[in-house]
Design a protein around this motif. Structure first.
Motif, short mmCIF file in Angstrom:
data_model
loop_
_atom_site.label_atom_id
_atom_site.label_comp_id
_atom_site.label_asym_id
_atom_site.label_seq_id
_atom_site.Cartn_x
_atom_site.Cartn_y
_atom_site.Cartn_z
N LYS A 103 31.54 12.62 33.58
CA LYS A 103 30.78 13.56 34.41
C LYS A 103 29.28 13.29 34.29
O LYS A 103 28.55 13.31 35.30
N GLU A 104 28.79 13.03 33.08
CA GLU A 104 27.37 12.74 32.89
C GLU A 104 26.98 11.44 33.58
O GLU A 104 25.89 11.34 34.17
N GLU B 74 21.57 23.27 31.49
CA GLU B 74 22.84 23.77 32.02
C GLU B 74 23.00 25.26 31.76
O GLU B 74 23.62 25.98 32.56
N THR C 79 25.75 26.60 34.60
CA THR C 79 26.90 25.70 34.64
C THR C 79 27.55 25.54 33.28
O THR C 79 28.72 25.16 33.20
N LYS D 177 28.65 14.58 26.37
CA LYS D 177 27.37 14.36 27.03
C LYS D 177 26.59 13.23 26.35
O LYS D 177 25.96 12.39 27.01
N LEU E 251 31.52 25.49 32.38
CA LEU E 251 32.14 24.39 31.65
C LEU E 251 32.93 24.89 30.45
O LEU E 251 34.04 24.43 30.19
N ILE F 258 36.13 12.60 29.59
CA ILE F 258 35.95 13.27 30.89
C ILE F 258 34.52 13.78 31.03
O ILE F 258 33.87 13.61 32.07
N ILE F 259 34.02 14.41 29.96
CA ILE F 259 32.65 14.94 30.00
C ILE F 259 31.64 13.79 30.09
O ILE F 259 30.64 13.87 30.83
N GLN G 298 28.46 10.15 36.24
CA GLN G 298 28.46 10.42 37.68
C GLN G 298 27.18 11.14 38.10
O GLN G 298 26.59 10.82 39.15
N GLU G 299 26.75 12.10 37.29
CA GLU G 299 25.50 12.79 37.61
C GLU G 299 24.31 11.85 37.53
O GLU G 299 23.37 11.93 38.33
#
Length: 275
Positions: free
Chosen positions: A10-11, A81, A86, A104, A90, A6-7, A13-14
């Protein structure tokens, strides 16, 4: 593993939102195509296949460019972060700090892997479309170059995470990252070659030289892509490649250690760090 995935997602997507993936892919593709069409001109004179020259040319490009890209996308992964606040959000979820670093890391390595395969793969596709014939061994070397390039990128992502987990502000992380890049890509080899010229074999024997090269992941990468190819005259470390032969397996093991050690230290540092 689900949390790590999941993390990592997220990276990614960023990276897509910030256009890191697109920019890196286009940059590597443009440079690889340029080297393919401009750098393969001497092959008729030296009797080397066009794809072999492309492998060495892209390897030389990778040593300078990919570590810099890796450090740019990873140097503020932790400290950035934390400055934005953030990271506290998290960590308010049921997730361990080690999982944050690993997730990450996986995300950033996948970004680099995608950009490298697509960008450098454009060179191989271009050669096929132009009808250039290449031996199976040359294509194997090309695939090995892609894999080792991803490993080199992962090394510097891990180093970037270590830097990011140790410093207190993004400016310091950026400065240290540039310093590490200069040291490993430029200064180390220049100093080593200068010492070899002065030493004339009195102190630095073959085994000592092997050990010194393992202190720099870019040299491990360079030797990995010189092993087994008759194109070493095009590479900057050709002289060293002829006097040292640690073997492919130890070179890949050395790169793996260079990934695991900084990443493990980054996890340990982040676990002990106060938010």
């Amino acid at each position: 593993m689900r949390t790590v995935a999941i993390i990592a997602g997220k990276e990614i997507q960023e990276g897509l939102r910030n256009r890191w993936v697109l920019a890196t892919t286009l940059l590597l593709a443009a440079l690889s195509l340029s080297l393919t069409f401009l750098g393969s001109a001497p092959t008729g004179n030296v009797g080397v296949g066009a794809l072999d020259v492309v492998v060495v040319s892209l390897s030389s490009l990778t040593i300078f460019l990919l570590p810099l890209i890796a450090l740019l996308i990873s140097h503020d992964a932790v400290v950035g972060e934390m400055e934005r606040g953030t990271m506290i959000l998290l960590l308010s979820y049921p997730v361990g700090r080690g999982q944050v670093i690993l997730g990450k890391f996986v995300g950033h390595v996948l970004i680099l892997a995608f950009a490298t395969v697509i960008g450098y793969g454009a060179a191989g596709v271009a050669l096929m479309l132009t009808g250039t014939s290449s031996l199976a061994a040359s294509w194997y070397a090309f695939g090995a170059m892609l894999g080792s390039s991803i490993m080199l990128g992962a090394v510097f992502v891990a180093i970037g995470y270590l830097i990011s987990s140790l410093v207190r502000d993004r400016g310091t992380a950026a400065g240290l990252s540039i310093g590490v890049w200069l040291l490993m890509v430029l200064v180390f080899d220049m100093a080593l070659l200068g010492f070899l010229v002065v030493d004339q074999g009195r102190i630095i024997s073959g085994p000592v030289l092997n050990a010194l090269l393992f202190l720099n992941p870019t040299d491990l990468y360079r030797l990995t892509n010189l092993t087994g190819f008759n194109v070493s005259q095009f590479a900057g470390m050709a002289g060293l490649a002829g006097s040292t032969n640690p073997g492919l397996a130890p070179l890949l093991l050395g790169l793996s250690v260079w990934i695991a050690v900084p990443l493990g230290l980054a996890m340990l540092s982040f676990a002990r760090r106060e938010l």
